[in-house]
Design a protein around this motif. Structure first.
Motif, short mmCIF file in Angstrom:
data_model
loop_
_atom_site.label_atom_id
_atom_site.label_comp_id
_atom_site.label_asym_id
_atom_site.label_seq_id
_atom_site.Cartn_x
_atom_site.Cartn_y
_atom_site.Cartn_z
N MET A 1 0.86 -1.19 0.00
CA MET A 1 0.00 0.00 0.00
C MET A 1 0.89 1.24 0.00
SD MET A 1 -2.95 1.10 2.73
CE MET A 1 -3.84 -0.41 2.42
N THR A 2 0.64 2.13 -0.91
CA THR A 2 1.48 3.32 -1.00
C THR A 2 0.97 4.43 -0.11
OG1 THR A 2 0.22 4.30 -2.79
CG2 THR A 2 1.97 2.78 -3.41
N GLN A 3 1.85 5.39 0.18
CA GLN A 3 1.41 6.54 0.95
C GLN A 3 0.32 7.28 0.20
OE1 GLN A 3 4.01 9.95 1.49
NE2 GLN A 3 3.63 9.87 3.68
N GLN A 4 0.38 7.27 -1.13
CA GLN A 4 -0.65 7.94 -1.92
C GLN A 4 -2.01 7.33 -1.63
OE1 GLN A 4 0.26 8.25 -6.02
NE2 GLN A 4 -1.72 9.07 -6.60
N ALA A 5 -2.04 6.00 -1.48
CA ALA A 5 -3.30 5.35 -1.20
C ALA A 5 -3.78 5.65 0.21
CB ALA A 5 -3.17 3.84 -1.39
N ASP A 129 -4.98 25.51 -0.55
CA ASP A 129 -5.33 24.28 -1.28
C ASP A 129 -4.11 23.70 -1.98
OD1 ASP A 129 -6.94 22.22 -2.12
OD2 ASP A 129 -7.64 23.26 -3.92
N ARG A 130 -3.05 23.54 -1.19
CA ARG A 130 -1.80 22.99 -1.73
C ARG A 130 -1.36 21.77 -0.92
NH1 ARG A 130 -3.29 25.47 -5.27
NH2 ARG A 130 -2.23 26.99 -6.59
N LEU A 131 -0.72 20.84 -1.60
CA LEU A 131 -0.28 19.59 -0.99
C LEU A 131 0.85 19.85 0.00
CD1 LEU A 131 -0.73 16.49 -1.08
CD2 LEU A 131 1.08 16.40 -2.83
N LEU A 132 0.66 19.36 1.23
CA LEU A 132 1.66 19.51 2.29
C LEU A 132 1.98 18.12 2.84
CD1 LEU A 132 3.24 21.04 4.56
CD2 LEU A 132 1.07 21.07 5.84
N CYS A 133 3.27 17.77 2.84
CA CYS A 133 3.71 16.50 3.41
C CYS A 133 5.00 16.73 4.20
CB CYS A 133 3.96 15.45 2.33
SG CYS A 133 2.46 14.91 1.47
N VAL A 134 5.25 15.84 5.15
CA VAL A 134 6.44 15.89 5.99
C VAL A 134 7.16 14.56 5.90
CG1 VAL A 134 7.27 16.14 8.37
CG2 VAL A 134 5.42 17.61 7.53
N ASP A 135 8.46 14.58 6.03
CA ASP A 135 9.26 13.37 5.84
C ASP A 135 9.24 12.47 7.07
OD1 ASP A 135 10.78 11.50 4.62
OD2 ASP A 135 12.63 12.65 4.58
N LEU A 136 8.07 11.92 7.36
CA LEU A 136 7.93 10.90 8.40
C LEU A 136 8.12 9.55 7.73
CD1 LEU A 136 4.99 12.63 10.24
CD2 LEU A 136 7.34 12.38 11.09
N SER A 137 9.36 9.29 7.38
CA SER A 137 9.69 8.28 6.38
C SER A 137 9.55 6.84 6.86
CB SER A 137 11.12 8.51 5.88
OG SER A 137 12.01 8.65 6.97
N TYR A 138 9.53 6.60 8.18
CA TYR A 138 9.45 5.21 8.64
C TYR A 138 8.09 4.58 8.30
CZ TYR A 138 13.84 6.02 10.98
OH TYR A 138 15.16 6.32 11.23
N ARG A 139 7.09 5.42 8.06
CA ARG A 139 5.80 4.89 7.58
C ARG A 139 5.99 4.11 6.29
NH1 ARG A 139 1.13 9.48 7.44
NH2 ARG A 139 1.12 10.16 9.64
N LEU A 140 6.97 4.51 5.50
CA LEU A 140 7.12 3.97 4.15
C LEU A 140 8.04 2.75 4.08
CD1 LEU A 140 5.62 5.30 1.72
CD2 LEU A 140 5.83 6.78 3.69
N GLY A 306 13.92 7.47 0.61
CA GLY A 306 13.40 8.57 -0.19
C GLY A 306 11.96 8.42 -0.62
N ARG A 307 11.28 7.39 -0.12
CA ARG A 307 9.93 7.10 -0.61
C ARG A 307 8.93 8.21 -0.31
NH1 ARG A 307 9.85 0.89 1.15
NH2 ARG A 307 10.95 0.03 -0.67
#
Length: 342
Positions: A1-5, A129-140, A306-307
């Motif tokens: 399952m991707t972060q996008q999903a 209305d802009r995409l905001l993400c943070v590098d909480l990379s262990y989720r990936l 880097g995911r």
């Protein structure tokens, strides 16, 4: 399952190869740039870093990018997104500055030094209305993806206990990390943010009840969080589901290896755990527990670093705008504030 999903917002018309700016391109920043370029869906338009050498190194990855001096310079080039990797004290202000110019943001953690800063950034992203993400990379990591899927499927039953650990045998090498006014805190802000995020994310963001923490500096209880940062911390987080989360994190701990990292979830039908391998910061194995037996779910290698950045870039290229899941960043920050007793 991707972060996008997992974090899906309503896409608009896809952008024609979004143009990105990179603010801060140390080793981690350049690693993110490589991962983002690897998607093949964006172009790097601008690079800014106080170090001319760092900027030049990043420029080798994106020869067509313009080397500039500041975030203002990046935004003036009309970029569609900016990747921020600067000291923590700057994250919220710089993110808001970009969002108010209509530019999507991918920011190094923590997004802010406290919940007020994080909420302000999320509010700015929603308004723009802009995409905001943070590098909480262990989720990936593949391990945490599998663990979350198994928890959500009910395979391990009702989760009633979570143990989280992140001990780093080293400490940050930049002085600002040790100034709470600049960093927002010590090892909890630096490492604990990942642990709290993993617990809430894996359990589908349950409500949080009581939170208590004990902070140490140099082997003694921390006396003043306004003048010192902690290098060891333990915390207990009680969730509204009835589950209890126990957290421990540290810098410079004499633990016999480079790092001790784990996230373990105990349920009424078994347990699941992700742990680092041989003290590695990068290699993890995930296991499923049944009584005294264990089953391996994932093993190295897993190129996960880097995911999160690549996923943000791909979502931006697909035309995604503000994702309400950004409110999860506020929930994590609120728990951190409560660990600090503020």
């Amino acid at each position: 399952m991707t972060q996008q999903a997992l974090f899906k917002s309503s896409p608009e018309t896809a952008l024609a190869r979004p143009r990105l700016g990179f603010l801060g391109v140390g080793w981690i920043g350049r690693h993110r740039m490589q991962a983002i370029l690897g998607t093949g869906s964006v172009d790097v338009a601008a690079i800014a870093d106080p170090s001319a050498d760092m900027a030049a190194e990043a420029g080798k990855l994106a020869p067509e990018a313009k080397l500039v001096s500041s975030l203002d310079d990046i935004l003036d080039l009309g970029v569609d997104g900016v990747v921020i990797a600067t000291p923590s004290a700057m994250h919220a202000e710089q993110s808001i500055q970009a969002l108010e110019r209509g530019v999507a943001v991918f920011c190094q953690k923590p997004l802010g030094r406290n919940v007020a800063e994080v909420q302000a950034v999320v509010d700015a992203a929603r308004k723009a209305d802009r995409l905001l993400c943070v590098d909480l990379s262990y989720r990936l990591t593949e391990g945490m993806r599998r663990i979350r899927e198994m928890i959500n499927s009910g395979e391990v039953g009702r989760i009633y206990a979570v143990d989280l650990v992140f001990h780093n045998a080293y400490g940050p090498d930049k002085p600002w990390f040790y100034d709470p006014a600049l960093s927002g805190g010590g090892c909890v802000m630096d490492l604990g943010v990942h642990l709290v995020d993993l617990a809430l994310w894996a359990l589908n963001n349950p409500g949080v009840g009581s939170v208590s923490g004990k902070l140490f500096s140099g082997g003694a209880p921390l006396k003043d969080v306004t003048s010192q940062v902690e290098d060891y911390a333990v915390a207990t987080i009680e969730l509204e589901t009835g589950a209890v989360v126990q957290l421990a994190c540290s810098w410079k701990l004499q633990a016999g290896c480079d790092a001790v990292i784990s996230a373990t979830f105990y349920g009424t039908k078994g347990g699941v755990s992700m742990r680092n391998v041989n003290g590695s910061f990068y290699d993890f194995t995930a296991e499923r527990y049944r009584g005294t037996s264990r089953e391996t779910l994932t093993m190295p290698p897993d190129e996960w670093g880097g995911r999160a950045a690549a996923d943000w870039a791909s979502r931006l290229a697909a035309g995604e705008r503000f994702d309400p899941a950004a409110e999860e960043l506020v929930a994590v920050s609120r728990v951190l504030d409560r660990i600090y007793g503020r």
